[in-house]
Structures are given as structure tokens and as C-alpha cells.
Design an enzyme around this catalytic site. Sequence first.
Site, PDB file in Angstrom:
ATOM      1  N   HIS A 132      58.092  35.182  52.660  1.00  0.00           N
ATOM      2  CA  HIS A 132      57.385  36.135  53.524  1.00  0.00           C
ATOM      3  C   HIS A 132      55.900  35.826  53.636  1.00  0.00           C
ATOM      4  CE1 HIS A 132      60.649  39.159  54.077  1.00  0.00           C
ATOM      5  NE2 HIS A 132      61.152  38.462  53.076  1.00  0.00           N
ATOM      6  N   ASP A 166      47.669  35.569  56.272  1.00  0.00           N
ATOM      7  CA  ASP A 166      48.819  36.479  56.225  1.00  0.00           C
ATOM      8  C   ASP A 166      50.063  35.710  56.676  1.00  0.00           C
ATOM      9  OD1 ASP A 166      50.088  38.941  55.853  1.00  0.00           O
ATOM     10  OD2 ASP A 166      48.544  40.035  56.960  1.00  0.00           O
TER      11      ASP A 166
HETATM   12  C1  GDG Z   1      54.477  40.716  53.485  1.00  0.00           C
HETATM   13  C2  GDG Z   1      53.569  39.584  54.007  1.00  0.00           C
HETATM   14  C3  GDG Z   1      54.710  39.748  56.232  1.00  0.00           C
HETATM   15  C4  GDG Z   1      51.224  50.060  55.715  1.00  0.00           C
HETATM   16  N1  GDG Z   1      50.577  51.210  55.429  1.00  0.00           N
HETATM   17  C5  GDG Z   1      51.478  52.194  55.553  1.00  0.00           C
HETATM   18  C6  GDG Z   1      52.704  51.633  55.924  1.00  0.00           C
HETATM   19  N2  GDG Z   1      52.516  50.313  56.018  1.00  0.00           N
HETATM   20  C7  GDG Z   1      53.560  49.374  56.432  1.00  0.00           C
HETATM   21  C8  GDG Z   1      53.243  48.793  57.785  1.00  0.00           C
HETATM   22  C9  GDG Z   1      54.048  47.497  57.752  1.00  0.00           C
HETATM   23  C10 GDG Z   1      54.043  47.128  56.272  1.00  0.00           C
HETATM   24  O1  GDG Z   1      53.638  48.284  55.543  1.00  0.00           O
HETATM   25  C11 GDG Z   1      53.030  46.046  55.972  1.00  0.00           C
HETATM   26  O2  GDG Z   1      53.536  44.826  56.415  1.00  0.00           O
HETATM   27  P1  GDG Z   1      52.606  43.569  56.605  1.00  0.00           P
HETATM   28  O3  GDG Z   1      53.407  42.544  57.310  1.00  0.00           O
HETATM   29  O4  GDG Z   1      51.403  43.961  57.381  1.00  0.00           O
HETATM   30  O5  GDG Z   1      52.107  43.120  55.176  1.00  0.00           O
HETATM   31  P2  GDG Z   1      52.678  42.884  53.645  1.00  0.00           P
HETATM   32  O6  GDG Z   1      52.992  44.166  52.978  1.00  0.00           O
HETATM   33  O7  GDG Z   1      51.624  42.060  52.993  1.00  0.00           O
HETATM   34  O8  GDG Z   1      54.032  42.044  53.811  1.00  0.00           O
HETATM   35  C12 GDG Z   1      53.362  39.713  55.505  1.00  0.00           C
HETATM   36  C13 GDG Z   1      55.646  40.770  55.602  1.00  0.00           C
HETATM   37  O9  GDG Z   1      55.757  40.575  54.190  1.00  0.00           O
HETATM   38  C14 GDG Z   1      57.045  40.697  56.214  1.00  0.00           C
HETATM   39  O10 GDG Z   1      57.586  39.416  56.112  1.00  0.00           O
HETATM   40  O11 GDG Z   1      54.475  40.097  57.582  1.00  0.00           O
HETATM   41  O12 GDG Z   1      52.589  38.637  55.981  1.00  0.00           O
HETATM   42  O13 GDG Z   1      52.328  39.582  53.313  1.00  0.00           O
HETATM   43  O14 GDG Z   1      55.361  47.713  58.157  1.00  0.00           O
HETATM   44  O15 GDG Z   1      53.623  49.697  58.771  1.00  0.00           O
HETATM   45  N3  GDG Z   1      53.824  52.340  56.144  1.00  0.00           N
HETATM   46  C15 GDG Z   1      53.718  53.707  55.982  1.00  0.00           C
HETATM   47  N4  GDG Z   1      52.562  54.307  55.613  1.00  0.00           N
HETATM   48  C16 GDG Z   1      51.420  53.608  55.387  1.00  0.00           C
HETATM   49  O16 GDG Z   1      50.375  54.183  55.050  1.00  0.00           O
HETATM   50  N5  GDG Z   1      54.805  54.454  56.203  1.00  0.00           N
END
Ligand code: GDG
Length: 494
Positions: A158, A366
Site C-alpha cells: 500500500h 504517499d
Molecule cells: C495507506 C497508504 C494508500 C482520515 N481521517 C478520517 C478518515 N480518514 C480516512 C480517509 C481515507 C483513509 O482514512 C486514509 O487513506 P490514505 O490513502 O489517505 O492514507 P493511509 O492511511 O496512509 O493509507 C496510502 C492507502 O494505504 C490505501 O492503499 O492510499 O498511500 O499510506 O479513506 O477518508 N475517516 C474517517 N474519519 C476521519 O477523521 N471516518
Amino acid sequence: MARLVVVSNRVPIPDKSGTAPAGGLAVALQSALEARGGLWLGWSGRSCADDAVGPLQMQKEGNIEYALTDLTERDVEEYYQGFANRVLWPICHYRLDLAEYGRREMAGYFRVNRFFASRLLPLIEPDDLIWIHDYHLIPLAAELRRQGVTNRIGFFLHIPWPAPDVFHAMPVHEALLTSLTAYDVLGFQTEHDRENFADCLSRRDLAARLDASRFATDGRVFTARPYPIGIETEEFAALAKRAAQTALHKRMLQSLDGKQLIIGVDRLDYSKGITQRIDAFESFLTRHSDSQRKVTLLQITPKSRSEVPEYEAMQRAVAEQAGRVNGALGTVDWVPIRYINRSLRRPALAGLYRMAKLALVTPLRDGMNLVAKEFVAAQREEDPGVLLLSRFAGAAQELKEAVLVNPYDVEGTAEAIARSLAMPLEERRERWSAMMTTLRANDVFTWCDTFLEDLAAKPVQKARPASVSTPVRTSEARTQPLRKAMSTPVARWS
Ligand code: GDG
């Protein structure tokens, strides 16, 4: 259709009402598991004394069996907080300066992977497809193979795969690379990540490249391809639309009092570029002082990994930074930055994306970044907001119509904020519509199906290398670093 077995560090276990925690990845994997019948194994999140690890905790929901294991306190410290989060995470995000190598942690990482393999082994059936997720579990397939498993095994990373000079700075990099050759299908977020991985392999002569995606180690062929992860596009768009009708949404609109909303949503993590973003926002407000009192940045930053000291320090630093900007530029009736240090419910988040004129998604590095995709899906077709996106997010490879920025260039990002806020409707609609087409074409269900199709496909073995510039090392030489890393007693490493 073969049964699916998913293994990940944490498991999004449904609550007592059977509702799974929200999130595109969990939804997609659960729907694939439900359709095929499946098993999802991972850590329970609990730790216990060395002699107190009990049997697997099993829970059945519909067609899916969840299997959770506790880990010992030492396991959590060495494998999770230690090697996974203080070595692999910073290395893969190009932060060599933050990586803290320790032989005890490295040994703990391999030991826990061996333990996961031993927990999984009795549950595997001959035709199962096994899909392992993320950097915590890189050596798991090699461990399963050592214990006699011949099933098809896939791995999806990821997070980014860094350039060889960065990855090779890590002791045991060769053991990790070698262990990846035990998979049948390796999935990366982008082409760039796959090429970095291929360069790492070739510099260490660990496999011969047969074509763009196939590699041969002696005796077997495996594939490595980009599978950019998506979101549940239509469902998220519908969620955002519904959220716009709620009382919370109306209260938020009222509290903005006509100001334009800019939004940032990130787990509190140094890879997300939050401090550089706040600097850029401050620079924007200073350079475009007519915008003061007309915009508000809502930064939603749930805590993560607070047990790791860098994260705890960052939590304080970001809160102080937001406080300093508010103190310097705020007025009695205007707060430039609203900083929220906890998690919101997913529908509330979707509604806030929809309300925002601009999203700042500016990670320093990222794997993909799902926030960028969710923001786009949540917009109103007739008047969409603008996505300002870091070039160093995997999402930038697909969402080319976003306003792309270099997050290290604070003034450049400040100017991009100004341009984005002034962007004419027609241009916003063109950019949004192109991005939405991309998100519809590759949603998280397509991502999941594509990976599983490749994993289930009959392998083409024993292909001849098209061009092999250097001889591939023999199996003995190739597996030596892996054996060494796996069998080195902890005592010798500590
Ligand atoms: C890893 C990789 C890759 C965030 N704040 C809240 C909340 N979120 C949710 C977002 C989104 C998820 O968390 C974050 O996903 P990201 O992709 O931005 O980042 P990572 O957690 O670092 O994920 C990344 C991912 O895996 C998938 O392969 O894209 O690059 O680092 O869905 O919406 N959700 C809620 N409340 C919040 O305050 N409900």
C-alpha cells in the site's frame, strides 16, 4: 471459484451488529471474501505476556471467517512499533533520517512473520488463493513456502517502494527482496514503485526480467505490476450527497458565514506534509492579504501511532503551528485554521468534502492517497471544488487534471492555492469531469477483481529470459541472506 484468504496486520472486524468499519479497502475485500467464501487473518490489536498467547479468536460473519491472534508485548514492540513503523515506514517514505535500525527489531519482525505463518498454516486448504497485504508482512510468503505451502500467494504494497539507493541503505534489504520472490503476484500502487522494485532486484541480481511484468528466479516465475487502488466511487458520491442534507452539514455551513472552506484530511503522519501545508496556507494568507477573513482551512487530523515518539512530537508541533498562525493572523471573529485532532464519522467527512471549495492533499510521499479520490467523488457536478495534489502522491499518476504541486515548495504551493480559489467554473468542471471518469473506470472493486484475476491465472512457468544482462544467482546464493535473517537467534542480534 477458489476460496480467498486475506492476511493483513489489522483486520476491520465488523461490530456486534455485523456492520463493518467503513472504508473502501475493507468494503472491497469483504465483498470479494463474501462472494468466494473466505478467511481474513490478522493481529487482534491486543498484546499479552510472553506465555499468554491463546488460540486464534474466530468469528464468522456470513461467508467470511475472521481469525485474530494476540501478540506478545515484545512482538508488538519489535515487529510493529519497531521494524514496521520505525524502519520500513520511514524508508519507504524516503525518510532515511528517521529510520532506526536495530537487530532486535529486525529479528522480531521475521519472528512474528514466522508466527503468523504458523497460525495460518492449519487453516489453509489446497486451492485457496492467499492475498497478503502491506509492509508488515513482506516475509510471510517465504515463511509459508518454507512450511510447505504451494498455493498461489499474492502481495499488495500500500505504500511506496523507494529507489534502490534508499532501500539498499537498510540492513536486511536483501533478505526482504529475496522473500518477495516467493510470491506469485506482487502488486504496487504505481508503475514508478514497480520500476523501483525491479531496479532493486536487478542491482542485487536476484531475478531476471522476462518482460515488463514477469521475473524469473531459478525454478519459478512471478509477476510484479501496478494495481492503483481506488475507492468505492459511486457509493462515496451518494454518501456525500446524502450528507449535505444533515443537520451537522447545515450547522457547519452556518458557522462558515459565507467564507470559503478549504479542507485537509490526513492521519497525523510526517509523510503527509501537514507542517509544510500549514506554512503554505500561512504564506498564501500573507501574500494575498485580501483573502484573509474570506477563507478557512479545516484540517482534520486523527491521531495515529501515538506510541511512536516521532508521532507524539509531531502532534504537539502541528497543534503549536496552527495555534501560532491563528494567533498571528486571526481576528476576534475569524480563525484561519480549524484544527481537529480526532476522527470524524465517514458520512460527516463526505459532507465536508462536498462543502469545500478546495482540498489540500500535499503529502511529501504517499503510496496512493485515498483522500484525494474521495474529495473528487464527493463534489457537486454543477459546481465542483478544486483538488490541489502533491506530485509525490501515487494518486497524481492518475489524477493528472488536479492542480499538481511540489509540497516542498511552500511559496509555489501558496500561489497554487490562490490560483485554485480563483479558477473559473468551466475549468473546474472540465478538470473534475476528467478525474471522475478515471475514478469510475478504476474503482476499488475493479482493483480487487483485477488483482484476484491475476492471482488466480495459471502461471506461465519456465519462460526464457528475453534479455538477461547478468546471470541470476543460484538458489543457494539467493536464499542465503533470507535464511540468515530468519534464523539468526535474537540473542546474537541484541
Ligand atoms: C495507506 C497508504 C494508500 C482520515 N481521517 C478520517 C478518515 N480518514 C480516512 C480517509 C481515507 C483513509 O482514512 C486514509 O487513506 P490514505 O490513502 O489517505 O492514507 P493511509 O492511511 O496512509 O493509507 C496510502 C492507502 O494505504 C490505501 O492503499 O492510499 O498511500 O499510506 O479513506 O477518508 N475517516 C474517517 N474519519 C476521519 O477523521 N471516518
